[in-house]
Design an enzyme around this catalytic site. Structure first.
Site, PDB file in Angstrom:
ATOM      1  N   ASP A   1       0.674  -1.171   0.038  1.00  0.00           N
ATOM      2  CA  ASP A   1      -0.071  -0.059   0.092  1.00  0.00           C
ATOM      3  C   ASP A   1       0.997   1.242   0.042  1.00  0.00           C
ATOM      4  O   ASP A   1       2.039   1.261   0.712  1.00  0.00           O
ATOM      5  CB  ASP A   1      -0.733  -0.044   1.333  1.00  0.00           C
ATOM      6  CG  ASP A   1      -2.076   1.051   0.851  1.00  0.00           C
ATOM      7  OD1 ASP A   1      -3.152   0.626   1.021  1.00  0.00           O
ATOM      8  OD2 ASP A   1      -1.832   2.184   0.943  1.00  0.00           O
TER       9      ASP A   1
ATOM     10  N   ASN B   1     -13.068  -3.389   2.869  1.00  0.00           N
ATOM     11  CA  ASN B   1     -13.785  -2.224   2.919  1.00  0.00           C
ATOM     12  C   ASN B   1     -14.735  -2.157   2.075  1.00  0.00           C
ATOM     13  O   ASN B   1     -14.365  -2.244   0.826  1.00  0.00           O
ATOM     14  CB  ASN B   1     -13.276  -0.850   3.163  1.00  0.00           C
ATOM     15  CG  ASN B   1     -12.230  -0.492   4.535  1.00  0.00           C
ATOM     16  OD1 ASN B   1     -12.722  -1.310   5.172  1.00  0.00           O
ATOM     17  ND2 ASN B   1     -11.035  -0.084   4.153  1.00  0.00           N
TER      18      ASN B   1
ATOM     19  N   GLY C   1     -15.420   3.069   4.293  1.00  0.00           N
ATOM     20  CA  GLY C   1     -14.056   3.685   3.774  1.00  0.00           C
ATOM     21  C   GLY C   1     -13.647   3.303   2.825  1.00  0.00           C
ATOM     22  O   GLY C   1     -12.428   3.600   2.271  1.00  0.00           O
ATOM     23  N   GLN C   2     -14.347   2.564   1.663  1.00  0.00           N
ATOM     24  CA  GLN C   2     -13.521   2.160   0.366  1.00  0.00           C
ATOM     25  C   GLN C   2     -13.379   3.354  -0.372  1.00  0.00           C
ATOM     26  O   GLN C   2     -14.284   4.189  -0.489  1.00  0.00           O
ATOM     27  CB  GLN C   2     -14.678   1.373  -0.122  1.00  0.00           C
ATOM     28  CG  GLN C   2     -13.925   0.705  -1.416  1.00  0.00           C
ATOM     29  CD  GLN C   2     -14.849  -0.364  -2.215  1.00  0.00           C
ATOM     30  OE1 GLN C   2     -15.776  -0.727  -1.807  1.00  0.00           O
ATOM     31  NE2 GLN C   2     -14.398  -0.831  -3.440  1.00  0.00           N
TER      32      GLN C   2
ATOM     33  N   HIS D   1     -10.552  -5.280  -3.006  1.00  0.00           N
ATOM     34  CA  HIS D   1      -9.093  -5.631  -2.378  1.00  0.00           C
ATOM     35  C   HIS D   1      -9.234  -5.850  -1.037  1.00  0.00           C
ATOM     36  O   HIS D   1     -10.053  -5.543  -0.278  1.00  0.00           O
ATOM     37  CB  HIS D   1      -8.398  -4.350  -2.431  1.00  0.00           C
ATOM     38  CG  HIS D   1      -8.882  -3.095  -2.010  1.00  0.00           C
ATOM     39  ND1 HIS D   1      -9.875  -2.544  -2.713  1.00  0.00           N
ATOM     40  CD2 HIS D   1      -8.799  -2.118  -1.241  1.00  0.00           C
ATOM     41  CE1 HIS D   1     -10.173  -1.145  -2.248  1.00  0.00           C
ATOM     42  NE2 HIS D   1      -9.391  -1.197  -1.137  1.00  0.00           N
TER      43      HIS D   1
ATOM     44  N   HIS E   1      -6.886  -5.963   2.357  1.00  0.00           N
ATOM     45  CA  HIS E   1      -5.871  -5.341   3.079  1.00  0.00           C
ATOM     46  C   HIS E   1      -5.151  -6.391   3.959  1.00  0.00           C
ATOM     47  O   HIS E   1      -5.909  -7.105   4.821  1.00  0.00           O
ATOM     48  CB  HIS E   1      -6.271  -4.154   3.777  1.00  0.00           C
ATOM     49  CG  HIS E   1      -6.587  -2.904   3.317  1.00  0.00           C
ATOM     50  ND1 HIS E   1      -6.039  -1.761   2.955  1.00  0.00           N
ATOM     51  CD2 HIS E   1      -7.998  -2.697   2.677  1.00  0.00           C
ATOM     52  CE1 HIS E   1      -6.938  -0.956   2.535  1.00  0.00           C
ATOM     53  NE2 HIS E   1      -8.094  -1.550   2.237  1.00  0.00           N
TER      54      HIS E   1
HETATM   55  P1  5GP Z   1      -9.863   1.171   0.622  1.00  0.00           P
HETATM   56  O1  5GP Z   1      -9.610   2.588   1.517  1.00  0.00           O
HETATM   57  O2  5GP Z   1     -10.488   1.531  -0.691  1.00  0.00           O
HETATM   58  O3  5GP Z   1     -10.270   0.051   1.302  1.00  0.00           O
HETATM   59  O4  5GP Z   1      -8.193   0.945   0.162  1.00  0.00           O
HETATM   60  C1  5GP Z   1      -7.739   1.593  -0.695  1.00  0.00           C
HETATM   61  C2  5GP Z   1      -6.203   1.519  -0.323  1.00  0.00           C
HETATM   62  O5  5GP Z   1      -5.302   1.924  -1.465  1.00  0.00           O
HETATM   63  C3  5GP Z   1      -5.461   2.754   0.418  1.00  0.00           C
HETATM   64  O6  5GP Z   1      -4.975   1.971   1.722  1.00  0.00           O
HETATM   65  C4  5GP Z   1      -4.580   3.403  -0.228  1.00  0.00           C
HETATM   66  O7  5GP Z   1      -3.473   4.085   0.554  1.00  0.00           O
HETATM   67  C5  5GP Z   1      -4.212   2.510  -1.320  1.00  0.00           C
HETATM   68  N1  5GP Z   1      -3.705   3.308  -2.558  1.00  0.00           N
HETATM   69  C6  5GP Z   1      -4.490   4.137  -3.291  1.00  0.00           C
HETATM   70  N2  5GP Z   1      -4.156   4.589  -4.426  1.00  0.00           N
HETATM   71  C7  5GP Z   1      -2.904   3.667  -4.379  1.00  0.00           C
HETATM   72  C8  5GP Z   1      -1.793   3.497  -5.393  1.00  0.00           C
HETATM   73  O8  5GP Z   1      -1.573   4.413  -6.322  1.00  0.00           O
HETATM   74  N3  5GP Z   1      -0.679   2.783  -5.068  1.00  0.00           N
HETATM   75  C9  5GP Z   1      -0.575   1.900  -3.993  1.00  0.00           C
HETATM   76  N4  5GP Z   1       0.123   1.095  -3.891  1.00  0.00           N
HETATM   77  N5  5GP Z   1      -1.783   1.941  -2.930  1.00  0.00           N
HETATM   78  C10 5GP Z   1      -2.756   3.069  -3.390  1.00  0.00           C
END
Ligand code: 5GP
Length: 114
Positions: free
Chosen positions: A31, A87, A93-94, A100, A102
């Site tokens: 991440d 999420n 929080g998505q 995906h 985590h």
């Molecule tokens: P969500 O909040 O949708 O569950 O998680 C999305 C995750 O993607 C976040 O933890 C954020 O830091 C990560 N993320 C967003 N854009 C990028 C990116 O361009 N590269 C990487 N490696 N992680 C990303």
């Protein structure tokens, strides 16, 4: 608002990522904004925008993502424990509309999460 699917660009190698696993069905990478010493995202190559859009046909794929999580947790030194988080939608929080998981570890975790 979730619109842009940046993870698809990572799958297609249009933008870089620190990839730790890739096969025909999934990709895993660190991440960009880690919330723990180990914070890896495990994503299917198939576009499934949100967890509640999973179908019966995705069962094997979902199992595969979990088995990759087990393998990576071992490889990344998370023998003391780890947390898997999905999420689903903005309310949880998505921010990226591509399913995906985590994989978080390397520090003590509290419960319940915020
Ligand atoms: P969500 O909040 O949708 O569950 O998680 C999305 C995750 O993607 C976040 O933890 C954020 O830091 C990560 N993320 C967003 N854009 C990028 C990116 O361009 N590269 C990487 N490696 N992680 C990303």
């Amino acid at each position: 608002m979730m619109t842009d699917n940046i993870f698809l660009k990572i799958i297609e190698k249009q933008i870089p990522a620190k990839i730790v696993h890739e096969d025909d069905r999934c990709l895993a990478f660190h991440d960009v904004n880690p919330q723990a010493p180990v914070h890896v995202l495990i994503i299917p190559k198939k576009v499934i925008p949100t967890h509640d859009q999973l179908s019966e046909a995705d069962g094997a794929l979902l199992g595969h993502l979990h088995l990759i999580a087990v393998k990576l947790a071992s490889q990344l030194g998370l023998g003391a424990g780890y947390r898997l988080v999905v999420n689903c939608k903005e309310g949880a929080g998505q921010t990226v509309p591509h399913l995906h998981m985590h994989l978080l570890g390397g520090r003590d975790m509290k419960w319940p999460p915020g």
